[in-house]
Design an enzyme around this catalytic site. Structure first.
Site, PDB file in Angstrom:
ATOM      1  N   ASP A 158      48.440  29.341  35.626  1.00 41.89           N
ATOM      2  CA  ASP A 158      47.488  29.473  36.743  1.00 41.89           C
ATOM      3  C   ASP A 158      47.344  28.222  37.603  1.00 41.89           C
ATOM      4  O   ASP A 158      47.517  27.097  37.136  1.00 41.89           O
ATOM      5  CB  ASP A 158      46.108  29.934  36.250  1.00 41.89           C
ATOM      6  N   GLU A 215      44.419  29.177  31.823  1.00 38.43           N
ATOM      7  CA  GLU A 215      44.081  27.998  31.031  1.00 38.43           C
ATOM      8  C   GLU A 215      42.891  27.280  31.656  1.00 38.43           C
ATOM      9  O   GLU A 215      42.065  26.702  30.960  1.00 38.43           O
ATOM     10  CB  GLU A 215      45.291  27.057  30.945  1.00 38.43           C
TER      11      GLU A 215
END
Lengths: 404, 404, 404, 404
Positions: D68, D135
């Site tokens: 991400d 994350e």
């Protein structure tokens, strides 16, 4: 009485103006005073108006009314409710309402001047009618003084005035000595040094500094003011930081101080300044705190002798039941500046404006606080009669007590 | 080895002396050093003794032992237990005990000098044996420096020393970098202005001041020292007032600071001073706080390179199992003053003195803290053998590593 | 008046007795009352004496005097100064002095009974003369109630009494409503868990807990009591720890609370209990704090109507100048227990005992606090005349107001 | 190597996606893994992708990358800079950037799989390639576990992974034991009872409560965590009230906690909960505080043995100078969830991504903090070569160490 008090009042109520913007109101006042034969000066301290009624030898009495409305959206539903708007000090367009009853004060003072003019054969001396701006900001009275009020008008022997409140209409509240609170609004900016939340050692944490200041400020009332004195130090707001893991660079506190004597007020202010400076030093702050005074009302202290004398006149006129001691009032007023500048006694009273039956019912039910809209409420609506007439008479009775 | 280590030790143990009163001990030391042929100077820094063993060209190694006992009533039940008494700094008659094992240090250093003299053909250079007073007060090492230690003896290339502890006898604890804590004892007197408990406004309340200082001191470790650093600020005592309704005139705090680097120590001290000054200012205190340092040990930081070199020599002599990193030690030592004054590396190690079987049993049971008497305990009793022999050998091995 | 007031007074003054040890005093009182024809009961509540003078139908009036002296070494230099000694509650031998003027109270009440007996033809009703022990401990009045005072004597319609003070002799101080402070002495023990100063994580630090409690206690007066109420919370002492590097196991605070209404007193006590419990919970304390009340005086609240009635009688007898409102008095009294147990009004006044010229001079100089020895001072010495006579007359005037 | 790493990287960098919105990225990953012959499952834990490369008997190694980007407006000025936008959890349109280097992680893991496939003849065992979402929210790894990761793929014997940082490109940072901080974001709502600033006694002042909580929270690190442990408690924000003379009804604190072991983390959380509850009780708060955990990363603790083994492999491959202990890292990572769920060792390292010359210059000038953009900076821009190649090789070296 030649003046139509209700007409004057409803017109003023429909057309409230914010502090220092009381142009229309001041014009109306000046026109009436001129028509009544007074020597008139307008534009004093911005929008203030002074009328002098000289009537031979004798004492000089200052009667005071304030003229400004508040940025409140009226919710009274009255036929003469305000839909006016104004521009706030921040430049915003806001609703305006006479939510504090200054329209009553203006109307009654015009009525009182009218009555005193009509009855001038029966007294001698000088009446100074002062219509001041910006009471709500706490600065209008002083602005008039600073703009030469006592050059344009003779220095009085006493300053008299009144404030409408939700006491029963037809009654007067009068208290010798400290009456209205001194109030100061302070903004305190505490400076630290920001940084990452995981590395406080690179920062001076203003959140901790703010907390320590707040705890310390509790000691002002608890330790520095005599238990028999009356004082409040409230931290009404604290703001610092935007994110849990970033230590911000500063914190801002909003403080409200209340007191009833200049000595206590000075002690509060000095203590706040001392504490924020000391705590910033303890924190190793990179800059001294900024303490800004937003507004500042000194306590209103009625002169005991002058109040006794005026109170006796009220009792003679209205009966013992018509005058009561309302206790300490937590609200504030800037009228003391007029008396202080002249170095003369002040007598300031509460004028009942609430429907007596409604008042009695709420009192009996213990719901005065919730059922009776008080000053600054969007629903504040004095009962016009007998409030206006009574307010005129109170001013006249008080003034006559001091005139020959 | 010509010297009877056990006899020397038991004699010293039976006759402990308080800080700066180590006259008998110093006499014994000086006699031995003289007998061994060293150039001896006594009375350095009060009761300190320096012996110089010059043995040709080469480096100079300083070996250090401390000599003072503690005001503790011995409870070991040993045949050679102390019944000695001394006079405390307050003039009190107190029991005295070698509760911190300095008798081991003295004995081992005499033994090491004896060994080095006996073996002088195999090395060259200079050994300076320093027997210092008053380690327990944190001032003895500096007192010798201030009294001209490095005029009476050559400036060394390295300072070496050891401290007996309840590690297993036969082992050595050695740690590069910060090892023993820096420790400062501070007394803080906070001044207010007393008065009757019902009239705090006539006072400056030192109890509230003390409380605010204590709360603020929590921020030193929490905010001003990096989380990865090691520091403690403890307020171990607070005392103010005698009666609930009398506000006292002052408050006294006892503070203990611990750190492992000079930078952190300085930061702690500066923060404490800043906080007490700032808080006193916030309180409007009539006088600045007094901050007195009772004792002050700097952190003991073993030189990394010199420690690696010495550790390698230990491992060569005693095996890998014989040397371990004991972690940070919360105790304190004043030996760094000797290295700092000379501007040379320090290597200081722990000498195991506990019965290995007893140690193992307590370790297994998780009762090390409760079952093994540690330094300063009335029951502290090193196992004489092999502790004395091992302590001699450790000094010799370390010294030989640095001598040619 | 048959009684020789000065002889009674100087004898009592020479022979003061500590709280609950007023045996000689009680004997003298009982003898006089018996001689005057009253029904007498002694040993009530320890050493209390009650005399009942029944004189036909009509109201019952309780007149109260307290009898105990204080552990003070007299320094008046008077010919009749006390050299007496007594045994303190701790078993210590201490000097004793009538430093609070209870000898005046006893003398005047005997004189008043004498006068009422002599004049019994002119009134009807019942007079109950109560001579109580241990006012200084705050427990004597309640002890008499608990020991059946109102079984041994008729329940009164009003409780009357007086306290001599350094107001000008010949004057009376009387205040409706709250007059004397409620006072509570509290000892608060805060429990933590001790340990070494370098390992706070193994402890619950009671020093920090104490500091947090002290800071929090500041909020009681600052936030929980209305600014218009009068209350004080003083932490007069804080003690914890013996050494800077040992975290102690507990801390002890000495608190003094003052208030003028039962409601405020309850609020103070509840707030203190709540705060110490909450802070101990916040600290993770291993045991709840102990709050012990050392002494406890409720506020003395004069019944407004009964005070107005009694004050009118005083003014009729002594003139308007002879009666003044002394303001809130910071001292405390346990006489309210007598009125509370009977459920009847209390009227308690100050009896001037100071030389009026000396008072006037000190007042003019602004040195009342420093020049005029007040109650509990080793130099406290009422002017005997007219104080004794005036104290008798005040009791008689007040009693006669309530009797038929 | 068949894959064009730079092309893959620049495409990913141009097209970053926010947490749980990594649809395009996951598609690219799945396509490559499929093309390389792995068994692929996508949509695991939302957008996670798992590829299994089974290559005969032997251990199973999990290699992990996170996918991400962040809501940051890129300011690198690179030709492949992102202009992408996304929708934040609040529904806002925000810029998106790979400001934390997860594009490097994805690229390198694809490259490593490619290399291991190409070289499959030289090893045996199973490689599980995990590409996880989110994350940055601290929840993506656990989401994959909860969605059956270890049902879709074999349970590994070790979890390996890396994070690009501004260490010199070509170097690796590896630390046994605690490495990345555990981090918790807490929001604490403290409830009082609002009211007018002049009548605090009718309120429970949440501003004072907040201050007391903040002061008390300082004691957590100062008193409750061992000095040798590493922990931070930061109150990054405090907000209460809108106006200085209105006491608000509540206050909100934003807290950030950091720790390096589960024990310390638990102690911090428990202490915060205990303190806010205790302080609310001390304040008499009408409701218990609400403590909400915004995100929560456990500390990343590298398995000491597995780290030693992997580190030895790195040193063999890259030389002693190529591997260093970076010390405790204040950043946080959610990769521990993958190892914890499998009950196996974790080894996670830093991959240098900064131009070595620029790094050396900043290091020499002491300006690393200011001159080198770090993760989450709008200017974060890893040097592509040799970073990508080195990242591939590090994964391969580490994986091969554990495979047969």
């Amino acid at each position: 009485m030649a003046l139509d008090l209700e007409a004057i009042y409803t017109d003023l109520h429909r057309n409230p103006e914010l502090s220092y913007a009381e142009h229309r109101t001041a014009g109306i006042v000046a026109d009436h005073l001129t028509a009544l034969g007074l020597e008139v000066r307008d534009g004093v301290g911005g929008t203030g108006v002074v009328g002098v009624l000289a009537n031979g030898d004798g004492p000089t009495v200052l009667l005071r009314a304030d003229m400004d409305g508040l940025p409140v959206q009226e919710e009274t539903g009255l036929p003469y409710a305000s839909t006016a708007r104004g521009t706030s000090p921040d430049g915003e367009d806001v609703p305006v309402m006479h939510a504090c009853g200054h329209d009553v004060h203006v109307t009654c003072l015009l009525g009182a001047v009218d009555a005193l003019v009509a009855d001038r054969a029966s007294w001698s001396g000088t009446v100074v009618a002062v219509f001041q701006p910006a009471e709500e900001l706490g600065t209008g009275a002083q602005a008039m003084v600073d703009d030469g009020l006592y050059e344009h008008a003779p220095r009085p022997d006493v300053v008299l005035g009144q404030h409408v409140t939700p006491l029963p209409a037809g009654t007067i509240g009068l208290r010798p000595g400290p009456s209205f609170a001194g109030a100061d609004a302070l903004t305190v900016r505490l400076f630290g040094r920001g940084g990452h939340g995981s590395r406080p050692e690179t920062t001076v944490d203003p959140v901790v500094l703010a907390a320590s200041v707040i705890m310390r400020l509790q000691t002002v009332v608890a330790r520095e003011i005599a238990a028999t004195e009356t004082a409040v130090v409230t931290v009404g707001s604290v703001h610092a930081g935007t994110k849990e893991n970033i230590i911000p660079g500063e914190a801002t506190l909003g403080l409200s101080l209340r007191s009833y004597t200049p000595e206590v007020r000075e002690r509060l202010l000095a203590a706040v300044r001392r504490i924020v400076a000391g705590e910033a030093a303890a924190a190793g702050a990179p800059a001294e705190p900024e303490v800004t005074i937003g507004y500042s009302f000194q306590a209103l202290v009625n002169d005991p002798d002058a109040t006794a004398r005026t109170g006796a006149a009220f009792r003679a006129a209205f009966g013992d039941q018509g005058v009561a001691d309302p206790g300490l009032i937590t609200g504030s007023e800037d009228v003391p500046a007029l008396a202080a500048a002249a170095g003369v006694p002040l007598v300031y009273w509460l004028l009942g404006g609430e429907d007596p039956q409604r008042f009695a019912a709420a009192f009996a039910a213990g719901t005065l606080d919730s059922d009776i809209p008080s000053n600054h409420s969007p629903s504040f609506a004095p009962q016009l009669h007998p409030t206006l007439e009574h307010g005129v008479e109170a001013l006249v009775v008080a003034a006559r007590e001091w005139l020959d």
